[in-house]
Every structure is written in C-alpha cells, then in structure tokens.
Scaffold this motif. Structure first.
Motif, short mmCIF file in Angstrom:
data_model
loop_
_atom_site.label_atom_id
_atom_site.label_comp_id
_atom_site.label_asym_id
_atom_site.label_seq_id
_atom_site.Cartn_x
_atom_site.Cartn_y
_atom_site.Cartn_z
N VAL A 35 -7.90 5.09 -42.84
CA VAL A 35 -6.65 4.33 -42.79
C VAL A 35 -5.89 4.65 -41.50
CG1 VAL A 35 -4.42 3.96 -43.92
CG2 VAL A 35 -6.48 4.18 -45.30
N THR A 76 -12.98 6.91 -36.82
CA THR A 76 -12.76 7.49 -38.15
C THR A 76 -13.44 8.85 -38.26
OG1 THR A 76 -12.58 5.29 -39.13
CG2 THR A 76 -13.07 7.11 -40.63
N PHE A 88 -6.58 10.92 -44.68
CA PHE A 88 -6.83 9.49 -44.79
C PHE A 88 -7.34 8.94 -43.46
CE2 PHE A 88 -3.14 10.54 -47.49
CZ PHE A 88 -3.74 10.39 -48.73
#
Length: 160
Positions: free
Chosen positions: A65, A52, A62
């Motif tokens: 996600v 991430t 995002f």
C-alpha cells in the motif's frame, strides 16, 4: 557627490532587475524538484513489485500500500510542482517522504555524510527545496498564483 549618485542609480537598477526576476527562484526550484519526483514516481510505479520488495526490506509497514501511495504521490506531486498547483501541500507531503527516506533507505549515507557533506545526500537537497517551497510558496509563474488571483484568494506577503 557624482559618485554617490552613480552608486545610488546602480543600486536602484540592480534592485529593479532582481525584483523583475524574483519569479525565477520558485519556478526553477519547482521545476527541478518536480521533474525529479515525476521520474522517481514513474520508475517506482513501473517497477511496483520491486518497490514493494524494497519497502518490505526496509521494514516499512503495509509495504504494498505504501509503495503504491508513495509512487503515486511522487508522480502526481512532481507534475503538480512543475505546474505550480497545490505547491505548498505537495511540498509538505513530499517533505515527509524525504524525511522517511533519510531514516530508512538513505540512513547510512545520511549518517556517514553528516554534517559536512549533507548536500551529497539527494533527499537532503530535495528536502531543503521542499521546505523552502512550503514556506515561500509557488511564486508568480504558477497555477496557484493564477488561480488565486482569478478567484481573489491571493494572500498579501510581506518580506522583511
């Protein structure tokens, strides 16, 4: 005359051998790409926070996600490629991830090696394999082929 007959028989034998081994090309391609994606997806999932953060640094929207989605796609897609299940769909989806990788994480390497040394850039090689699988299909040694035959969904493919 006997030489022509020998050449003809040799060519026919070679043609028969290669026809019998045609299953191997898509099988080996699926296995190579599948194992690669399985392990990269597994590594990303095991280090999801780091993945991430990396996606965030790349400016991918995002990031959390997308990190979860891409990691899961690579893991599941890798397994499915190895089995030959949903080969064309997963090859197409994973191709899009390689294109994004070429324009984000591997951009410097891609541009630096273009055009002469592109095979040194892993996403390029994987993209070529995936495009080939998308267009050619999984081959006979796959669940796609078995299920298609079982349920009468086989497409007739003619190669010129």
């Amino acid at each position: 005359m006997p030489q022509r007959n020998l050449i003809r028989r040799s060519l026919a034998a070679a043609s028969g051998i290669t026809a019998a081994l045609q299953f191997a090309a898509p099988l080996l391609t699926r296995l190579l790409a599948g194992v690669t994606f399985f392990y990269t997806g597994q590594g990303k999932l095991q280090n999801l926070d780091r993945t991430t953060a990396f996606f965030t640094d790349l400016g991918i929207p995002f990031a959390s996600v997308n990190a979860l989605f891409i990691s899961s796609l690579e893991l599941v897609g890798g397994i499915c490629l190895m089995l030959g299940l949903g080969t064309r769909i997963f090859s197409l989806l994973l191709s899009s991830t390689m294109i994004v990788a070429l324009f984000t994480a591997d951009k410097a390497s891609f541009l630096g090696k273009f055009p002469a040394e592109l095979t040194d850039v892993s996403p390029v090689v994987l993209l070529i394999f995936l495009v080939w699988l998308t267009l050619y299909g999984p081959g006979r040694a796959s669940l796609d082929w078995f299920l298609g035959k079982r349920f009468g969904l086989q497409q007739q493919v003619t190669v010129s």
